[in-house]
Motif scaffolding. Structure first.
Motif, mmCIF file in Angstrom:
data_model
loop_
_atom_site.group_PDB
_atom_site.id
_atom_site.type_symbol
_atom_site.label_atom_id
_atom_site.label_comp_id
_atom_site.label_asym_id
_atom_site.label_seq_id
_atom_site.Cartn_x
_atom_site.Cartn_y
_atom_site.Cartn_z
ATOM 1 N N ASN A 5 18.052 32.108 -37.358
ATOM 2 C CA ASN A 5 19.434 31.876 -36.953
ATOM 3 C C ASN A 5 20.212 31.277 -38.130
ATOM 4 O OD1 ASN A 5 21.585 32.061 -35.264
ATOM 5 N ND2 ASN A 5 21.092 30.261 -34.052
ATOM 6 N N ALA A 6 19.929 31.839 -39.306
ATOM 7 C CA ALA A 6 20.548 31.399 -40.559
ATOM 8 C C ALA A 6 21.147 32.622 -41.239
ATOM 9 C CB ALA A 6 19.520 30.745 -41.471
ATOM 10 N N PRO A 7 22.456 32.793 -41.170
ATOM 11 C CA PRO A 7 23.056 34.009 -41.720
ATOM 12 C C PRO A 7 23.016 34.137 -43.246
ATOM 13 C CG PRO A 7 24.744 32.554 -40.840
ATOM 14 C CD PRO A 7 23.425 31.932 -40.513
ATOM 15 N N PHE A 8 22.663 33.070 -43.944
ATOM 16 C CA PHE A 8 22.637 33.135 -45.399
ATOM 17 C C PHE A 8 21.248 32.764 -45.909
ATOM 18 C CE2 PHE A 8 26.837 31.802 -43.939
ATOM 19 C CZ PHE A 8 27.570 32.912 -44.323
ATOM 20 N N LEU A 9 20.726 33.583 -46.815
ATOM 21 C CA LEU A 9 19.398 33.342 -47.377
ATOM 22 C C LEU A 9 19.468 33.362 -48.896
ATOM 23 C CD1 LEU A 9 17.255 35.721 -45.119
ATOM 24 C CD2 LEU A 9 17.558 33.241 -44.862
ATOM 25 N N ILE A 10 18.875 32.358 -49.510
ATOM 26 C CA ILE A 10 18.707 32.337 -50.962
ATOM 27 C C ILE A 10 17.303 32.867 -51.216
ATOM 28 C CG2 ILE A 10 18.555 30.895 -53.036
ATOM 29 C CD1 ILE A 10 20.354 28.841 -51.517
ATOM 30 N N PHE A 11 17.189 33.851 -52.081
ATOM 31 C CA PHE A 11 15.883 34.411 -52.407
ATOM 32 C C PHE A 11 15.855 34.792 -53.872
ATOM 33 C CE2 PHE A 11 18.502 38.008 -51.405
ATOM 34 C CZ PHE A 11 18.038 39.063 -52.180
ATOM 35 N N GLY A 12 14.664 35.080 -54.372
ATOM 36 C CA GLY A 12 14.580 35.463 -55.772
ATOM 37 C C GLY A 12 13.159 35.637 -56.234
ATOM 38 N N SER A 13 13.047 35.770 -57.531
ATOM 39 C CA SER A 13 11.737 35.972 -58.130
ATOM 40 C C SER A 13 11.664 35.228 -59.457
ATOM 41 C CB SER A 13 11.476 37.468 -58.348
ATOM 42 O OG SER A 13 12.398 38.001 -59.280
ATOM 43 N N TYR A 14 10.447 35.135 -59.974
ATOM 44 C CA TYR A 14 10.229 34.490 -61.259
ATOM 45 C C TYR A 14 9.199 35.308 -62.028
ATOM 46 C CZ TYR A 14 5.853 32.974 -59.236
ATOM 47 O OH TYR A 14 4.624 32.980 -58.652
ATOM 48 N N GLN A 15 9.206 35.121 -63.335
ATOM 49 C CA GLN A 15 8.227 35.798 -64.184
ATOM 50 C C GLN A 15 7.972 34.921 -65.398
ATOM 51 O OE1 GLN A 15 9.583 39.541 -65.726
ATOM 52 N NE2 GLN A 15 7.604 40.086 -66.548
ATOM 53 N N ILE A 16 6.694 34.690 -65.687
ATOM 54 C CA ILE A 16 6.328 33.973 -66.907
ATOM 55 C C ILE A 16 6.288 35.024 -68.008
ATOM 56 C CG2 ILE A 16 4.583 32.570 -68.055
ATOM 57 C CD1 ILE A 16 3.744 31.655 -65.194
ATOM 58 N N THR A 17 7.102 34.839 -69.027
ATOM 59 C CA THR A 17 7.215 35.848 -70.085
ATOM 60 C C THR A 17 6.102 35.679 -71.124
ATOM 61 O OG1 THR A 17 8.613 34.531 -71.552
ATOM 62 C CG2 THR A 17 9.733 35.788 -69.804
ATOM 63 N N HIS A 18 5.975 36.685 -71.974
ATOM 64 C CA HIS A 18 4.966 36.611 -73.044
ATOM 65 C C HIS A 18 5.311 35.528 -74.067
ATOM 66 C CE1 HIS A 18 8.033 39.292 -74.760
ATOM 67 N NE2 HIS A 18 7.586 38.895 -75.939
ATOM 68 N N ARG A 19 6.559 35.052 -74.068
ATOM 69 C CA ARG A 19 6.975 33.971 -74.979
ATOM 70 C C ARG A 19 6.695 32.592 -74.376
ATOM 71 N NH1 ARG A 19 10.764 37.705 -74.838
ATOM 72 N NH2 ARG A 19 12.174 36.600 -73.459
ATOM 73 N N GLY A 20 6.212 32.580 -73.126
ATOM 74 C CA GLY A 20 5.917 31.309 -72.467
ATOM 75 C C GLY A 20 7.110 30.706 -71.747
ATOM 76 N N THR A 21 8.217 31.432 -71.701
ATOM 77 C CA THR A 21 9.373 30.949 -70.960
ATOM 78 C C THR A 21 9.284 31.464 -69.519
ATOM 79 O OG1 THR A 21 10.688 32.867 -71.629
ATOM 80 C CG2 THR A 21 10.846 30.885 -73.007
ATOM 81 N N LEU A 22 10.188 30.995 -68.697
ATOM 82 C CA LEU A 22 10.214 31.422 -67.306
ATOM 83 C C LEU A 22 11.531 32.163 -67.063
ATOM 84 C CD1 LEU A 22 8.212 31.014 -64.969
ATOM 85 C CD2 LEU A 22 9.564 29.054 -64.268
ATOM 86 N N ARG A 23 11.428 33.368 -66.565
ATOM 87 C CA ARG A 23 12.600 34.169 -66.219
ATOM 88 C C ARG A 23 12.757 34.103 -64.701
ATOM 89 N NH1 ARG A 23 11.379 39.249 -68.257
ATOM 90 N NH2 ARG A 23 12.222 38.523 -70.218
ATOM 91 N N ALA A 24 13.980 33.896 -64.238
ATOM 92 C CA ALA A 24 14.222 33.811 -62.797
ATOM 93 C C ALA A 24 15.406 34.687 -62.400
ATOM 94 C CB ALA A 24 14.485 32.371 -62.387
ATOM 95 N N ILE A 25 15.298 35.215 -61.205
ATOM 96 C CA ILE A 25 16.381 35.973 -60.594
ATOM 97 C C ILE A 25 16.702 35.259 -59.288
ATOM 98 C CG2 ILE A 25 17.063 38.172 -59.563
ATOM 99 C CD1 ILE A 25 15.009 39.497 -61.458
#
Length: 186
Positions: A78-98
């Protein structure tokens, strides 16, 4: 009491590589978002509520970005708004997020999603919360979210969550369901 019409759920983030998700990131990122928004956005649901719903509904990590799954979760919570996403640890050791938002009122997924890459430190969490704010600001039909000035997002919040993860994983799904009911009534 927060308006049901403006409830916001924060879903577990999934690993973008399609591998087995790291629960520390998958569930930790939503806790950081919740921690940053809860004092100023009372309509935000505790991440345990969304985690329990995803498990109970049998929605896989890969399906968390599918419109049909988002619609089912939004209706269930009963929540009309959802925050969602993904993450990826890159080959450079950083974190990419969507970071993205599902608007259950218009049945649309925000396009384009907010994307960033950062070292995994306090800067990552600042970018994360800035991305959430930008996502909500980009669509006037979404509720306005504000970030707490009292406790900015930080590695410390993430560490607090990660330290409790070991204990949380010992609970079975019935205990998680009970906690979800308790949190929804609190």
């Amino acid at each position: 009491t927060p308006s049901i019409n403006n409830r916001i759920g924060v879903l577990p983030f999934y690993e973008n590589k399609g591998g087995r998700p790291d629960k520390t990131f998958s569930h930790g990122i939503p806790f950081v978002i919740f921690d940053a928004l809860e004092s100023t956005s009372p309509a935000i649901l505790h991440p345990y509520l969304t985690q329990e719903a995803v498990q109970r509904l049998g929605i896989s990590n890969e399906a968390l970005a599918e419109k049909a799954s988002l619609e089912t979760i939004a209706k269930d919570l009963n929540a009309p708004f959802l925050i969602f996403g993904s993450y990826q640890i890159t080959h450079r050791g950083t974190l990419r997020a969507i970071v993205n938002v599902y608007n259950g009122k218009s049945k649309k997924i925000l396009s384009p999603a907010q994307t960033f890459e950062s070292p995994f430190d306090d800067a990552f969490f600042t970018h994360l919360i800035d991305s959430v704010k930008l996502a909500f600001a980009s669509d006037r039909s979404l509720p306005q979210v504000k970030v707490s000035d009292v406790r900015p997002p930080s590695m410390q919040v993430f560490r607090e969550y990660a330290q409790g993860l070991g204990n949380a994983q010992r609970y079975n799904s019935n205990a998680l369901s009970l906690a979800a009911v308790w949190l929804s009534k609190a």
